[in-house]
Design a protein around this motif. Structure first.
Motif, short mmCIF file in Angstrom:
data_model
loop_
_atom_site.label_atom_id
_atom_site.label_comp_id
_atom_site.label_asym_id
_atom_site.label_seq_id
_atom_site.Cartn_x
_atom_site.Cartn_y
_atom_site.Cartn_z
N ARG A 188 0.82 -1.22 0.00
CA ARG A 188 0.00 0.00 0.00
C ARG A 188 0.85 1.26 0.00
O ARG A 188 0.31 2.37 -0.02
N ASN A 189 2.16 1.10 0.06
CA ASN A 189 3.04 2.26 0.17
C ASN A 189 3.79 2.49 -1.13
O ASN A 189 4.59 1.66 -1.54
N LYS A 190 3.54 3.61 -1.76
CA LYS A 190 4.11 3.90 -3.08
C LYS A 190 5.62 3.97 -3.04
O LYS A 190 6.30 3.39 -3.90
N GLU A 191 6.19 4.66 -2.04
CA GLU A 191 7.64 4.82 -1.95
C GLU A 191 8.35 3.50 -1.75
O GLU A 191 9.37 3.22 -2.37
N ILE A 192 7.80 2.66 -0.85
CA ILE A 192 8.40 1.34 -0.60
C ILE A 192 8.33 0.48 -1.85
O ILE A 192 9.30 -0.19 -2.23
N LYS A 193 7.17 0.50 -2.53
CA LYS A 193 7.01 -0.29 -3.77
C LYS A 193 8.00 0.15 -4.84
O LYS A 193 8.62 -0.69 -5.51
N GLU A 194 8.17 1.46 -5.00
CA GLU A 194 9.11 1.97 -6.00
C GLU A 194 10.55 1.59 -5.66
O GLU A 194 11.35 1.26 -6.54
N ALA A 195 10.89 1.63 -4.36
CA ALA A 195 12.24 1.25 -3.93
C ALA A 195 12.49 -0.23 -4.21
O ALA A 195 13.58 -0.61 -4.67
N ILE A 196 11.48 -1.08 -3.94
CA ILE A 196 11.63 -2.52 -4.20
C ILE A 196 11.81 -2.77 -5.70
O ILE A 196 12.69 -3.53 -6.11
N LYS A 197 10.97 -2.11 -6.52
CA LYS A 197 11.08 -2.27 -7.98
C LYS A 197 12.45 -1.82 -8.49
O LYS A 197 13.05 -2.47 -9.35
N LYS A 198 12.96 -0.71 -7.94
CA LYS A 198 14.26 -0.20 -8.36
C LYS A 198 15.37 -1.20 -8.08
O LYS A 198 16.21 -1.49 -8.94
N HIS A 199 15.36 -1.78 -6.89
CA HIS A 199 16.43 -2.71 -6.52
C HIS A 199 16.28 -4.06 -7.22
O HIS A 199 17.28 -4.71 -7.52
N ILE A 200 15.04 -4.46 -7.51
CA ILE A 200 14.84 -5.68 -8.31
C ILE A 200 15.37 -5.47 -9.72
O ILE A 200 16.05 -6.34 -10.29
N GLY A 201 15.09 -4.27 -10.28
CA GLY A 201 15.61 -3.93 -11.60
C GLY A 201 17.12 -3.92 -11.63
O GLY A 201 17.75 -4.43 -12.58
N GLN A 202 17.75 -3.35 -10.60
CA GLN A 202 19.21 -3.33 -10.52
C GLN A 202 19.78 -4.74 -10.42
O GLN A 202 20.81 -5.04 -11.02
N ALA A 203 19.09 -5.60 -9.66
CA ALA A 203 19.55 -6.98 -9.52
C ALA A 203 19.46 -7.73 -10.84
O ALA A 203 20.36 -8.50 -11.21
N LYS A 204 18.37 -7.50 -11.59
CA LYS A 204 18.21 -8.16 -12.90
C LYS A 204 19.32 -7.73 -13.86
O LYS A 204 19.89 -8.55 -14.59
N ILE A 205 19.61 -6.41 -13.88
CA ILE A 205 20.68 -5.90 -14.76
C ILE A 205 22.01 -6.51 -14.37
O ILE A 205 22.80 -6.95 -15.22
N PHE A 206 22.28 -6.59 -13.07
CA PHE A 206 23.55 -7.13 -12.58
C PHE A 206 23.74 -8.58 -13.02
O PHE A 206 24.79 -8.95 -13.53
N PHE A 207 22.69 -9.40 -12.82
CA PHE A 207 22.82 -10.82 -13.15
C PHE A 207 22.77 -11.07 -14.66
O PHE A 207 23.30 -12.06 -15.14
N SER A 208 22.12 -10.15 -15.42
CA SER A 208 22.05 -10.34 -16.87
C SER A 208 23.37 -9.99 -17.56
O SER A 208 23.71 -10.56 -18.60
N ILE A 209 24.15 -9.05 -16.98
CA ILE A 209 25.41 -8.66 -17.64
C ILE A 209 26.60 -9.48 -17.17
O ILE A 209 27.65 -9.46 -17.79
#
Length: 325
Positions: free
Chosen positions: A295-316
Motif C-alpha cells: 500500500r506504500n508507493k515509496e516502498i514499492k518503487e524502492a523494491i522495484k528499483k532494486h529488483i531492476g538493478q539486480a536483474k541488470i547485474f545478473f544479466s550482464i
C-alpha cells in the motif's frame, strides 16, 4: 522440608494444540509460511529504508522500527509453536515460559507505544505541515523510538518478577498456545494474593491499552478536523492516504488485543481464546508488511528499483565474464 503446596512447577505443557498428527501438520505448514513471510517482509522493509536515503524520514524511521520489533515479537512465540506442533511433548521450562512472556509483552508494549508515536507524527505532519520539519527532527524521532522501547521493556518486568515467586502446586497443563499472564496465573496455587494480583494485572493491561487508544483517537480527531477543512477532494484523498496504513494496523492490532486483555471477569472457550491469541500474535504481524509495502508507493518503487538493478547485474555477468576469459 518444603510443603507440597509451595512447590514450583519445573515445566508447563501446552494443551491447546491438536493431538492428531495430521491436524498438527495442517496447522504447521501455514504457520511456518506465515512466520517466514513476516520475517522476510519486515527484513525487506528494513533493507529498503536503509538503502534509500529519500526514505530517511521520521515516518519511515518509525515504520522500520516497527518492522524490527515485529520480527522479535513473532519470534518470541511462533518458533515454539512450530516445535510444539511437531513434538509429542509440548512442554516449556518454567524459566523459558517467563522469558517468552517477557519478550512477547515487552516487544508488544513497545509496538503499542510506537503506534502511538506514529499517530502523533501523522498529526503533526497534517495539522502543522509548516512546523513539522522543525518539530519532528531526526533527534526527536530517535528519542521517541528509544523511549517506546525503554517503556516496553521496563513495563512488564514487575509482573514477570512477581510471577516467578509464585508457587505452582497443581496441574502444569497450560490451556494456551504460548505463555501468557492470565493462563499462567490460573495455574498458581489459588489464594487471596493470586486472585487480587490477577485483577491488578487486568487493570494494568486495561490502563496501557486505553491510554494508547485515547491518545491515538485524539490525534485522529485533530487529523479529521483538518482534513474536513480542506476544500478539494484531491486534498482530502492525499491527506487521508498518509494515515490509512497506520489506521489499518492500529485497528487490526488493538482490536484483537482489546478482546484478549479488556475482558476482565469474562471468560471465553479454549477455541476463542486460541483464535484471539492467533489474531494478535500471528495474523496482525502477517498483514503489517503487506500494508506497509503493497500500500506504500515509496516502498514499492524502492523494491522495484532494486529488483531492476539486480536483474541488470545478473544479466550482464555472463557477458562480462566471457569477455574477461
Amino acid at each position: 522440608m518444603e510443603s507440597p503446596s509451595r512447590t514450583t512447577a519445573q515445566e508447563f505443557i501446552f494443551s491447546a494444540f491438536p493431538y492428531s498428527w495430521v491436524k498438527s501438520i495442517v496447522c504447521f505448514v501455514p504457520l511456518l509460511f506465515i512466520y517466514a513471510f513476516i520475517v522476510a517482509g519486515n527484513l525487506v522493509i528494513l533493507t529498503m529504508v536503509q538503502l534509500n536515503t529519500h526514505l530517511h524520514t521520521p515516518v519511515y524511521v518509525f515504520i522500520s522500527a516497527l518492522s524490527f520489533l515485529e520480527i522479535w515479537y513473532t519470534t518470541a512465540t511462533i518458533p515454539k509453536m512450530l516445535s510444539s506442533l511437531l513434538s509429542e511433548r509440548r512442554s516449556i521450562s518454567f524459566n523459558g515460559c517467563l522469558l517468552q512472556m517477557y519478550f512477547f509483552h515487552s516487544t508488544g508494549i513497545s509496538e503499542v507505544c510506537l503506534l502511538t508515536a506514529m499517530a502523533f507524527d501523522r498529526y503533526l505532519a497534517i495539522c502543522s505541515p509548516l512546523h513539522y520539519p522543525t518539530i519532528m527532527t531526526p533527534k526527536l524521532c530517535t528519542q521517541l523510538t528509544l523511549s517506546c522501547c525503554v517503556c516496553g521493556f521496563i513495563t512488564p518486568l514487575p509482573e514477570i518478577v512477581w510471577i516467578s515467586t509464585l508457587p505452582f502446586c497443581g496441574s502444569n497443563h497450560l490451556e494456551h498456545i504460548f505463555c501468557d499472564f492470565l493462563p499462567v496465573l490460573h495455574l498458581a496455587c489459588t489464594d487471596t494474593r493470586a486472585i487480587v494480583m490477577i485483577q491488578v494485572v487486568d487493570v494494568i493491561h486495561a490502563v496501557e491499552i486505553i491510554t494508547a487508544v485515547m491518545l491515538i483517537f485524539m490525534s485522529y480527531i485533530g487529523i479529521v478536523a483538518v482534513i474536513l477543512c480542506i476544500r478539494s477532494s484531491g486534498g482530502h484523498r492525499k491527506a487521508f492516504s498518509t494515515c490509512v496504513s497506520h489506521l489499518i494496523v492500529f485497528l487490526l492490532f488493538f482490536g484483537s488485543v482489546a478482546l484478549m486483555y479488556l475482558r476482565f471477569s469474562a471468560t471465553y472457550s479454549l477455541f476463542w481464546d486460541t483464535a484471539i491469541a492467533l489474531a494478535f500474535a500471528v495474523l496482525s504481524p502477517f498483514f503489517n508488511p503487506i500494508i506497509y509495502s503493497l500500500r506504500n508507493k515509496e516502498i514499492k518503487e524502492a523494491i522495484k528499483k532494486h529488483i531492476g538493478q539486480a536483474k541488470i547485474f545478473f544479466s550482464i555477468r555472463p557477458g562480462t565474464s566471457s569477455k574477461i576469459f
